[in-house]
Design a protein around this motif. Structure first.
Motif, PDB file in Angstrom:
ATOM      1  N   ALA A  88      83.003 -22.716  -0.361  1.00 42.81           N
ATOM      2  CA  ALA A  88      82.854 -23.579  -1.535  1.00 42.81           C
ATOM      3  C   ALA A  88      81.400 -23.666  -1.970  1.00 42.81           C
ATOM      4  N   ALA A  89      80.494 -23.802  -1.005  1.00 39.60           N
ATOM      5  CA  ALA A  89      79.067 -23.899  -1.340  1.00 39.60           C
ATOM      6  C   ALA A  89      78.571 -22.613  -1.976  1.00 39.60           C
ATOM      7  N   GLU A  90      79.022 -21.472  -1.482  1.00 31.30           N
ATOM      8  CA  GLU A  90      78.594 -20.193  -2.049  1.00 31.30           C
ATOM      9  C   GLU A  90      79.084 -20.038  -3.485  1.00 31.30           C
ATOM     10  N   VAL A  91      80.322 -20.447  -3.738  1.00 27.38           N
ATOM     11  CA  VAL A  91      80.874 -20.352  -5.088  1.00 27.38           C
ATOM     12  C   VAL A  91      80.106 -21.259  -6.051  1.00 27.38           C
ATOM     13  N   VAL A  92      79.858 -22.501  -5.640  1.00 29.86           N
ATOM     14  CA  VAL A  92      79.158 -23.449  -6.510  1.00 29.86           C
ATOM     15  C   VAL A  92      77.708 -23.021  -6.736  1.00 29.86           C
ATOM     16  N   ALA A  93      77.037 -22.576  -5.684  1.00 30.32           N
ATOM     17  CA  ALA A  93      75.644 -22.140  -5.830  1.00 30.32           C
ATOM     18  C   ALA A  93      75.534 -20.979  -6.812  1.00 30.32           C
ATOM     19  N   ALA A  94      76.472 -20.023  -6.730  1.00 29.25           N
ATOM     20  CA  ALA A  94      76.445 -18.885  -7.647  1.00 29.25           C
ATOM     21  C   ALA A  94      76.688 -19.327  -9.085  1.00 29.25           C
ATOM     22  N   ALA A  95      77.639 -20.240  -9.275  1.00 26.17           N
ATOM     23  CA  ALA A  95      77.941 -20.713 -10.628  1.00 26.17           C
ATOM     24  C   ALA A  95      76.778 -21.497 -11.216  1.00 26.17           C
ATOM     25  N   VAL A  96      76.164 -22.340 -10.406  1.00 21.67           N
ATOM     26  CA  VAL A  96      75.018 -23.115 -10.878  1.00 21.67           C
ATOM     27  C   VAL A  96      73.854 -22.187 -11.215  1.00 21.67           C
ATOM     28  N   GLY A  97      73.629 -21.191 -10.383  1.00 20.82           N
ATOM     29  CA  GLY A  97      72.539 -20.254 -10.625  1.00 20.82           C
ATOM     30  C   GLY A  97      72.694 -19.469 -11.907  1.00 20.82           C
ATOM     31  N   ILE A 123      77.677 -31.276  11.863  1.00 19.30           N
ATOM     32  CA  ILE A 123      76.312 -31.292  11.327  1.00 19.30           C
ATOM     33  C   ILE A 123      75.838 -29.877  11.013  1.00 19.30           C
ATOM     34  N   ALA A 124      76.202 -28.910  11.853  1.00 17.43           N
ATOM     35  CA  ALA A 124      75.821 -27.521  11.594  1.00 17.43           C
ATOM     36  C   ALA A 124      76.395 -27.050  10.259  1.00 17.43           C
ATOM     37  N   SER A 125      77.611 -27.467   9.951  1.00 22.31           N
ATOM     38  CA  SER A 125      78.235 -27.092   8.686  1.00 22.31           C
ATOM     39  C   SER A 125      77.512 -27.754   7.510  1.00 22.31           C
ATOM     40  N   ARG A 126      77.184 -29.038   7.667  1.00 24.41           N
ATOM     41  CA  ARG A 126      76.442 -29.728   6.600  1.00 24.41           C
ATOM     42  C   ARG A 126      75.118 -29.022   6.326  1.00 24.41           C
ATOM     43  N   LEU A 127      74.424 -28.627   7.391  1.00 26.89           N
ATOM     44  CA  LEU A 127      73.133 -27.968   7.237  1.00 26.89           C
ATOM     45  C   LEU A 127      73.296 -26.605   6.563  1.00 26.89           C
ATOM     46  N   GLU A 128      74.339 -25.878   6.922  1.00 26.24           N
ATOM     47  CA  GLU A 128      74.591 -24.585   6.299  1.00 26.24           C
ATOM     48  C   GLU A 128      74.866 -24.738   4.808  1.00 26.24           C
ATOM     49  N   VAL A 129      75.701 -25.682   4.442  1.00 26.93           N
ATOM     50  CA  VAL A 129      76.003 -25.938   3.034  1.00 26.93           C
ATOM     51  C   VAL A 129      74.735 -26.340   2.287  1.00 26.93           C
ATOM     52  N   GLU A 130      73.950 -27.181   2.922  1.00 31.66           N
ATOM     53  CA  GLU A 130      72.690 -27.636   2.325  1.00 31.66           C
ATOM     54  C   GLU A 130      71.793 -26.451   1.970  1.00 31.66           C
ATOM     55  N   ARG A 131      71.630 -25.530   2.882  1.00 32.81           N
ATOM     56  CA  ARG A 131      70.762 -24.375   2.649  1.00 32.81           C
ATOM     57  C   ARG A 131      71.292 -23.496   1.527  1.00 32.81           C
ATOM     58  N   ILE A 132      72.595 -23.334   1.478  1.00 33.02           N
ATOM     59  CA  ILE A 132      73.196 -22.520   0.419  1.00 33.02           C
ATOM     60  C   ILE A 132      72.944 -23.156  -0.941  1.00 33.02           C
ATOM     61  N   LEU A 133      73.160 -24.452  -1.056  1.00 36.48           N
ATOM     62  CA  LEU A 133      73.008 -25.132  -2.338  1.00 36.48           C
ATOM     63  C   LEU A 133      71.546 -25.239  -2.758  1.00 36.48           C
ATOM     64  N   LEU A 134      70.651 -25.450  -1.794  1.00 34.55           N
ATOM     65  CA  LEU A 134      69.229 -25.521  -2.134  1.00 34.55           C
ATOM     66  C   LEU A 134      68.711 -24.179  -2.636  1.00 34.55           C
ATOM     67  N   GLY A 135      69.423 -23.108  -2.328  1.00 34.15           N
ATOM     68  CA  GLY A 135      69.023 -21.787  -2.802  1.00 34.15           C
ATOM     69  C   GLY A 135      69.716 -21.372  -4.081  1.00 34.15           C
ATOM     70  N   SER A 136      70.319 -22.322  -4.787  1.00 30.00           N
ATOM     71  CA  SER A 136      71.098 -21.997  -5.986  1.00 30.00           C
ATOM     72  C   SER A 136      70.250 -21.565  -7.174  1.00 30.00           C
ATOM     73  N   GLY A 137      68.972 -21.927  -7.185  1.00 31.14           N
ATOM     74  CA  GLY A 137      68.124 -21.620  -8.323  1.00 31.14           C
ATOM     75  C   GLY A 137      67.858 -22.815  -9.210  1.00 31.14           C
TER      76      GLY A 137
END
Length: 346
Positions: A88-97, A123-137
């Motif tokens: 979900a985070a990858e899909v949203v990050a790509a769309a936002v970018g 917590i590991a999952s939250r951190l992974e999602v966080e990194r993906i979204l922060l890299g959205s552009g």
């Protein structure tokens, strides 16, 4: 601003949508099924849509022509929550970018100061999602919060149920770590600051003014409803067994409880050099005040219960009126919940 709230029907989302409206924003409220505005008390100012955050086309359409996105999606009620949240985070990050979205705000979790290999799966999952979204552009911020205090809040309700169920309660020694709870009204204030054009970027910790141990938090929860509970140390308490016991002793979804219990072995406190401070000033709600508001049935503010909150967080009208001891009432409520869960449509 025009703000898209992904996960609008969850606990934070149900409080955030009216909060944003009060501040003059235009709101698009999205969830995996079309939200019912009547259930949440939303008026015609809210555009309610269905959006599967793992669907590229649906997300691309949802982020079109919006200024900001607030991401509140979590899948803790599933055993495969990590995989789904990553997708979900990858899909949203790509769309936002690929869009004109200017701000992206994600409600993440406090990250303990331990090697990443020691983090709980939650917590590991939250951190992974966080990194993906922060890299959205987009200009993105991850608001890291621990236990959010308010009636209907998943982590708070689980702790409150455990803290009030049994007169004598064994507490594992590994649960004596520290936690920094935050009132939901202060989370909403942090959202305001995060959505501002000159708001913070990156990972920001959000916590209240009080740092307590988990036994102290449990004591405060039981005291807020006028109950006295005796807690005794449990030197031998395997985490898996404690998670199973907690899941059986609460009305919360099984996978949600076990995932959260795994996070209790580490300190969940804000980093001093990366903590949110309100732009508008004013004090943060203390733990006791937030608990009092969450325990006041007639309170209509963010910490109060809403009819739209999950059924497992609410009491039973008949049981609540019955002249029973608190523990008996809680046990009867749990038993009723278990019976209803196995009935067709339960």
């Amino acid at each position: 601003m025009k703000v898209l709230v992904l996960g609008a029907t969850g606990y934070i989302g149900s409080r955030l949508v009216p909060h944003l409206l009060e501040r003059g924003h235009h709101v698009v409220a999205a969830s995996s099924s079309v939200p019912d505005p009547d259930r949440f008390g939303w008026d015609e100012r809210v555009r309610a849509i269905r959006c599967d955050v793992t669907d590229d086309e649906a997300v691309a359409e949802a982020v079109r022509d919006v200024d900001a996105v607030v991401y509140l999606v979590h899948s803790l009620d599933r055993s495969d929550f990590g995989d789904r949240d990553r997708l979900a985070a990858e899909v949203v990050a790509a769309a936002v970018g690929a869009s004109d979205v200017r701000r992206l705000v994600y409600l993440s979790g406090l990250v303990p100061d331990v090697p990443e290999s020691e983090l709980s799966a939650h917590i590991a999952s939250r951190l992974e999602v966080e990194r993906i979204l922060l890299g959205s552009g987009a200009d993105a911020v991850a608001l890291r919060a621990g236990v959010v205090v308010g009636a209907g809040s998943t982590s708070f309700e689980i702790i409150r149920q455990i803290a009030t169920l049994f007169p004598v309660q064994p507490v594992p020694l590994w649960m004596r770590s520290s936690v920094q709870p935050v009132a939901v009204s202060d989370v909403l204030r942090a959202m305001d600051d995060a959505l501002a054009e000159d708001g913070p970027l990156g990972a920001v910790d959000v916590g209240g003014p009080d740092v307590v141990s988990y036994p102290e938090l449990m004591r405060a929860c039981s005291r807020a409803v006028g109950l006295t509970r005796l807690r005794v140390p449990a030197p031998v308490a395997p985490m898996g067994l404690v998670g199973l016991g907690a899941a059986l002793a609460t009305t919360a979804p099984f996978h949600t409880v076990t995932a959260l219990i795994e996070s209790l072995r580490h300190d969940m406190v804000c980093r001093p050099d990366a903590s949110w401070e309100p732009d508008g000033g004013g004090p943060l709600l203390g733990l006791e005040q937030a608990l009092d508001l969450a325990s006041t049935e007639a309170y209509a503010g963010p910490e109060g219960a809403l009819p739209s909150d999950p059924a497992w967080t609410r009491g039973n009208v008949l049981l609540d009126l019955a002249p029973l001891p608190a523990s008996t009432r809680a046990a009867a409520r749990l038993a009723l919940h278990r019976v209803l869960a196995v009935l067709p449509g339960g």
